[in-house]
Design an enzyme around this catalytic site. Structure first.
Site, mmCIF file in Angstrom:
data_model
loop_
_atom_site.group_PDB
_atom_site.id
_atom_site.type_symbol
_atom_site.label_atom_id
_atom_site.label_comp_id
_atom_site.label_asym_id
_atom_site.label_seq_id
_atom_site.Cartn_x
_atom_site.Cartn_y
_atom_site.Cartn_z
ATOM 1 N N ARG A 21 -6.641 -19.771 -23.790
ATOM 2 C CA ARG A 21 -6.648 -18.212 -24.575
ATOM 3 C C ARG A 21 -6.121 -17.338 -24.017
ATOM 4 O O ARG A 21 -5.949 -16.293 -24.914
ATOM 5 C CB ARG A 21 -8.240 -18.055 -24.194
ATOM 6 C CG ARG A 21 -9.002 -19.516 -25.303
ATOM 7 C CD ARG A 21 -10.527 -19.267 -25.922
ATOM 8 N NE ARG A 21 -10.368 -17.598 -26.992
ATOM 9 C CZ ARG A 21 -10.432 -17.927 -27.781
ATOM 10 N NH1 ARG A 21 -10.505 -19.488 -28.585
ATOM 11 N NH2 ARG A 21 -10.512 -17.185 -28.788
ATOM 12 N N CYS B 238 -8.285 -14.217 -25.259
ATOM 13 C CA CYS B 238 -9.354 -13.618 -24.767
ATOM 14 C C CYS B 238 -10.043 -14.839 -24.944
ATOM 15 O O CYS B 238 -10.701 -15.046 -25.898
ATOM 16 C CB CYS B 238 -8.758 -12.552 -24.834
ATOM 17 S SG CYS B 238 -7.973 -11.279 -24.212
ATOM 18 N N GLU C 257 10.034 -28.493 -35.182
ATOM 19 C CA GLU C 257 9.230 -28.900 -34.456
ATOM 20 C C GLU C 257 10.166 -28.735 -33.201
ATOM 21 O O GLU C 257 9.325 -28.711 -32.082
ATOM 22 C CB GLU C 257 7.870 -30.051 -35.345
ATOM 23 C CG GLU C 257 6.527 -30.091 -33.615
ATOM 24 C CD GLU C 257 6.235 -28.744 -33.343
ATOM 25 O OE1 GLU C 257 5.976 -27.604 -33.865
ATOM 26 O OE2 GLU C 257 4.836 -29.153 -32.736
ATOM 27 N N GLU D 285 9.632 -23.294 -26.504
ATOM 28 C CA GLU D 285 8.245 -22.568 -26.040
ATOM 29 C C GLU D 285 7.524 -22.986 -24.406
ATOM 30 O O GLU D 285 6.759 -22.038 -23.817
ATOM 31 C CB GLU D 285 6.684 -22.450 -27.066
ATOM 32 C CG GLU D 285 6.407 -23.466 -27.496
ATOM 33 C CD GLU D 285 4.739 -24.279 -28.027
ATOM 34 O OE1 GLU D 285 4.566 -22.779 -27.763
ATOM 35 O OE2 GLU D 285 4.608 -25.120 -28.614
ATOM 36 N N TRP E 77 -5.207 -11.939 -22.266
ATOM 37 C CA TRP E 77 -3.683 -12.375 -23.701
ATOM 38 C C TRP E 77 -4.133 -10.650 -23.788
ATOM 39 O O TRP E 77 -4.778 -10.080 -24.732
ATOM 40 C CB TRP E 77 -4.255 -13.003 -24.317
ATOM 41 C CG TRP E 77 -2.632 -12.762 -25.078
ATOM 42 C CD1 TRP E 77 -1.983 -14.076 -24.619
ATOM 43 C CD2 TRP E 77 -1.807 -12.750 -25.858
ATOM 44 N NE1 TRP E 77 -0.211 -13.733 -25.015
ATOM 45 C CE2 TRP E 77 -0.809 -12.968 -26.375
ATOM 46 C CE3 TRP E 77 -2.007 -11.467 -27.108
ATOM 47 C CZ2 TRP E 77 0.102 -12.274 -27.319
ATOM 48 C CZ3 TRP E 77 -1.495 -10.870 -27.683
ATOM 49 C CH2 TRP E 77 0.028 -11.895 -28.016
ATOM 50 N N ASN F 84 -12.935 -9.613 -27.259
ATOM 51 C CA ASN F 84 -11.706 -10.635 -27.890
ATOM 52 C C ASN F 84 -11.881 -9.721 -28.808
ATOM 53 O O ASN F 84 -12.358 -9.670 -29.832
ATOM 54 C CB ASN F 84 -12.286 -11.993 -27.605
ATOM 55 C CG ASN F 84 -10.945 -12.688 -28.586
ATOM 56 O OD1 ASN F 84 -9.953 -12.479 -28.671
ATOM 57 N ND2 ASN F 84 -11.707 -13.767 -29.583
ATOM 58 N N GLY F 85 -10.547 -9.305 -29.618
ATOM 59 C CA GLY F 85 -10.514 -9.015 -30.486
ATOM 60 C C GLY F 85 -9.964 -8.033 -30.113
ATOM 61 O O GLY F 85 -8.716 -6.979 -29.439
ATOM 62 N N HIS G 177 27.069 -25.360 -42.455
ATOM 63 C CA HIS G 177 27.337 -23.625 -42.417
ATOM 64 C C HIS G 177 26.829 -22.656 -42.297
ATOM 65 O O HIS G 177 26.730 -21.253 -41.810
ATOM 66 C CB HIS G 177 26.102 -23.659 -43.881
ATOM 67 C CG HIS G 177 26.841 -24.491 -44.945
ATOM 68 N ND1 HIS G 177 27.929 -24.587 -45.350
ATOM 69 C CD2 HIS G 177 26.092 -25.356 -45.213
ATOM 70 C CE1 HIS G 177 27.410 -25.375 -46.841
ATOM 71 N NE2 HIS G 177 26.359 -26.107 -46.186
ATOM 72 N N LYS H 278 -3.248 -20.137 -26.818
ATOM 73 C CA LYS H 278 -3.085 -20.662 -27.825
ATOM 74 C C LYS H 278 -4.467 -20.102 -29.077
ATOM 75 O O LYS H 278 -3.545 -21.070 -29.948
ATOM 76 C CB LYS H 278 -4.697 -22.137 -27.414
ATOM 77 C CG LYS H 278 -4.713 -22.731 -27.923
ATOM 78 C CD LYS H 278 -4.115 -24.010 -27.660
ATOM 79 C CE LYS H 278 -4.421 -25.323 -28.244
ATOM 80 N NZ LYS H 278 -2.450 -25.868 -28.613
ATOM 81 N N LYS I 137 8.910 -26.177 -29.568
ATOM 82 C CA LYS I 137 8.386 -27.719 -28.009
ATOM 83 C C LYS I 137 8.958 -26.777 -26.795
ATOM 84 O O LYS I 137 8.464 -26.705 -26.199
ATOM 85 C CB LYS I 137 8.090 -29.393 -28.449
ATOM 86 C CG LYS I 137 7.173 -29.267 -29.228
ATOM 87 C CD LYS I 137 5.640 -28.937 -28.819
ATOM 88 C CE LYS I 137 5.055 -27.082 -29.547
ATOM 89 N NZ LYS I 137 4.545 -27.669 -30.731
HETATM 90 O O1 M6R Z 1 -4.723 -22.271 -34.080
HETATM 91 P P1 M6R Z 1 -3.631 -22.119 -34.978
HETATM 92 O O2 M6R Z 1 -2.694 -24.496 -35.437
HETATM 93 O O3 M6R Z 1 -3.162 -21.933 -36.206
HETATM 94 O O4 M6R Z 1 -2.209 -22.130 -34.498
HETATM 95 C C1 M6R Z 1 -0.709 -21.550 -35.112
HETATM 96 C C2 M6R Z 1 0.520 -21.272 -34.357
HETATM 97 O O5 M6R Z 1 -0.092 -19.338 -33.196
HETATM 98 C C3 M6R Z 1 0.565 -22.982 -32.998
HETATM 99 O O6 M6R Z 1 0.665 -23.578 -33.319
HETATM 100 C C4 M6R Z 1 1.768 -22.213 -31.851
HETATM 101 O O7 M6R Z 1 2.591 -21.977 -32.868
HETATM 102 C C5 M6R Z 1 1.471 -23.014 -31.153
HETATM 103 N N1 M6R Z 1 2.172 -22.416 -29.948
HETATM 104 C C6 M6R Z 1 2.644 -24.046 -31.184
HETATM 105 O O8 M6R Z 1 2.831 -24.969 -30.165
#
Ligand code: M6R
Length: 612
Positions: free
Chosen positions: A27, A2, A485, A492, A73, A99-100, A508, A607, A489
């Site tokens: 956010r 949020c 990674e 997501e 969010w 937010n929270g 395996h 984010k 990517k």
């Molecule tokens: O802000 P942070 O690096 O702590 O965030 C961690 C994850 O939420 C963040 O890396 C998330 O996996 C991303 N969407 C990946 O692209």
């Protein structure tokens, strides 16, 4: 998650609030809303993105010089109009953005219902503003005092701003666990979840500490106190970020801009720290603890998501260079399993946002057990750097795209510098190897520029695989986290199911998935276990899988086997992740775009993950 933004000053609040919401949309984008005082308290909110709110308010009264706004969010309650913020109190004279998470909202709600309160939404936030009104009435308190008293009854995390229809002179803000920045301009105040909505108007900011509240009144100095009523003297910080860094700068998406920024962001991470001419790495933020770190019996790295992948690369780097055993933990698992941590441990927490709730909670736990906690974060002034004993900022600049790209390579750069500095101090690396790695690290930005030139080729490959339903990513050794990674990517932002595996693990189980439909992305630089990776590629080819290989320039062996190759410049084995990651970011980006996905705001994500 949020995003919250608030304004009080001489200008019209609406354009500032809407622009702020756009800047904070990364956010969360389930719904958004705005409340502005102009005699009445005019409140408008809508399910969906900020643009839908803008369309909704067209022709309506949005005038006024004090207001609050929110982009959500969803945590409590579905993303719909009712659950969108801001929320009204019972008498509709007060309004709040939040937010929270208020953890004890159920019991508070029951009590309030007994006293006749009726709720319009399913949110915890609406309970809080009803509670504030209830406290204010029952104890005949002025608003800021009612907020303070109510917050003392609350369990959970919050960054809130409260306004009252009867008082167009003041904003009341408070924070615990969620971020909140106050901008102080000429006769105006701005409040936001991060500095991006503020930077255009002022560089002077106050970062509220946990359990602090601010009373911002026209023409007066900000009044800061704790929720236990102790007056605090605020420290005014000067923002260093510039406006260009939070705009798209001609790119179609933030993600693409951030991918292409990596030569610069990595240089920024190294600036003033890596001095190849003198053979020195100097990380001022951790100098004080250098001896303790180099003599640590164990290093534990904690992080989530992409930052966790950076930690896995860090594990290889630290163990190889410093010979200190490293364990990498998901922060969300670590915090709930009574981890064995002692005063001899050094914990490194990695986070782009510096606000990830699980990482923050894991840090607090490790701190209680006496470990030294270091942070590697990107967002200056965020909660994690303030919770750790010491650390280093990545200085990658604001990362707006929800998919983390430049933050990852900057985190890996920082971990490389840390490992090299400690190894040199400890004597676990020879002078010549240290110099060789430092020199090569300083060449990485130029090498990434070369990799970025493969974008048109990567786009052609993306065209061929844009309709795939699954994908496998394989890598060995230090490139295994790169495979993880790459898969993250792709899934997501394009919603294609993808898995990363150590290449040798394929046989395996995952090998059963391979057929002529399955793209297999292999990180196959001519380093380390190259021959073994070549064998893994053959295993895939034997089952008619499609190979997309990331290879070292000039490689012919893999080229003869693979369906597609993307060449990267040769570099030291330990530095390959910094380069090999780039084509995987580009591949995900182009596939997602071709599938019509919103790459900067992928569905269901946000984010900063400020909830557990
Ligand atoms: O802000 P942070 O690096 O702590 O965030 C961690 C994850 O939420 C963040 O890396 C998330 O996996 C991303 N969407 C990946 O692209």
């Amino acid at each position: 998650m949020c995003g919250i933004v608030a304004y009080l000053g001489d200008r019209q609040a609406y354009p500032i609030l809407i622009k702020g919401l756009h800047r904070l949309e990364y956010r969360g984008y389930d719904s958004s809303g705005i409340a502005i005082i102009n005699g009445n308290l005019n409140l408008y909110k809508r399910k969906g993105k900020v643009s839908e709110l803008e369309a909704f308010v067209e022709g309506k009264d949005v005038s006024g010089t004090i207001g609050i706004a929110h982009t959500r969010w969803a945590t409590h309650g579905q993303p719909n109009d009712e659950n969108a913020h801001p929320h009204f109190s019972q008498n509709k004279e007060l309004s709040i953005i939040h937010n929270g998470i208020i953890e004890n909202y159920n019991s508070l709600k029951e009590e309030l219902m007994k006293r006749g309160h009726i709720f319009d939404s399913e949110t915890d936030t609406e309970v809080l503003i009803h509670l504030i009104e209830d406290v204010q009435k029952n104890e005949t308190l002025e608003l800021s005092e009612a907020v303070r008293v109510a917050l003392n009854q609350v369990v959970g995390a919050y960054a809130i701003v409260v306004i009252s229809q009867n008082d167009n002179q003041r904003l009341i803000a408070a924070k615990k666990g969620s971020p909140l920045v106050i901008g102080i301009g000429e006769n105006e105040f701005l409040i936001a979840s991060d500095a991006t909505p503020i930077i255009e108007y002022t560089r002077k900011v106050i970062y509220l500490e946990d359990e602090e509240m601010a009373i911002l009144e026209r023409g007066k100095e900000p009044e800061i106190k704790s929720i236990s009523n102790i007056v605090r003297t605020p420290y005014i910080h000067e923002l260093t970020m510039n406006l260009d860094s939070i705009e798209k700068g001609g790119y179609e998406h933030f993600m693409l801009k951030e991918i292409f920024e990596q030569p610069h962001s990595i240089s920024e991470s190294m600036r003033g720290r890596l001095r190849p001419g003198e053979g020195i790495i100097s990380l001022g933020g951790i100098t004080q603890y250098k001896n303790k770190i180099k003599n640590a019996k164990r290093i534990v790295m904690i992080a989530c998501g992409t930052s966790w992948h950076a930690a896995l690369v860090g594990e290889y780097l630290f163990e190889e260079l410093t010979r200190i055993p490293v364990e990498v933990e998901y922060a969300s698992e670590f915090r709930y399993r009574n981890p064995i941590i002692t005063e001899d441990d050094v914990v490194i927490a990695i986070s782009q946002s510096g606000e990830t709730a699980d990482t923050l909670a894991a840090i607090k736990l490790a701190k209680e057990k006496g470990a030294l906690i270091l942070g590697i974060c990107n967002v200056v002034g965020s909660s994690i750097p303030r919770e750790t004993h010491a650390g280093s900022y990545t200085h990658a600049g604001p990362e707006i795209g929800v998919a983390s790209t430049k933050a990852f390579t900057s985190q890996v750069t920082l971990l490389t510098m840390m490992a090299l500095m400690l190894a040199h101090e400890k004597g676990t690396i020879s002078d010549s190897h240290h110099q060789q790695l430092i020199t090569e690290l300083s060449n990485i930005p130029t090498k990434i520029e070369a990799v970025l030139k493969t974008a048109p080729l990567v786009k052609e490959i993306a065209e061929k695989y844009k309709n795939s339903r699954n994908a496998l990513y394989l890598g060995r050794g230090i490139n295994f986290p790169v495979a993880l990674e790459g898969a993250l990517k792709l899934k997501e932002i394009s919603y294609i199911h993808a898995e990363g595996y150590p290449a040798a693990e394929m046989k395996h189980g995952p090998i059963a998935l391979i057929d002529e439909e399955m793209p297999v992305v292999v990180i196959a630089p001519k380093k380390g276990n190259y021959d073994k990776v070549v064998s893994n590629i053959q295993e895939v080819k034997a089952r008619k899988g499609k190979i997309i290989a990331v290879v070292t320039e000039g490689d012919t062996e893999v080229r003869n086997m693979a369906d597609h190759v993307i060449e990267i410049p040769d570099t030291e084995e330990l530095l390959v992740p910094l380069i090999a990651t780039i084509p995987l970011q580009l591949l995900s980006y182009y596939i997602a775009i071709m599938r019509g996905c919103n790459v900067d705001q992928p569905r269901n994500l946000a984010k900063s993950v400020t909830v557990e």
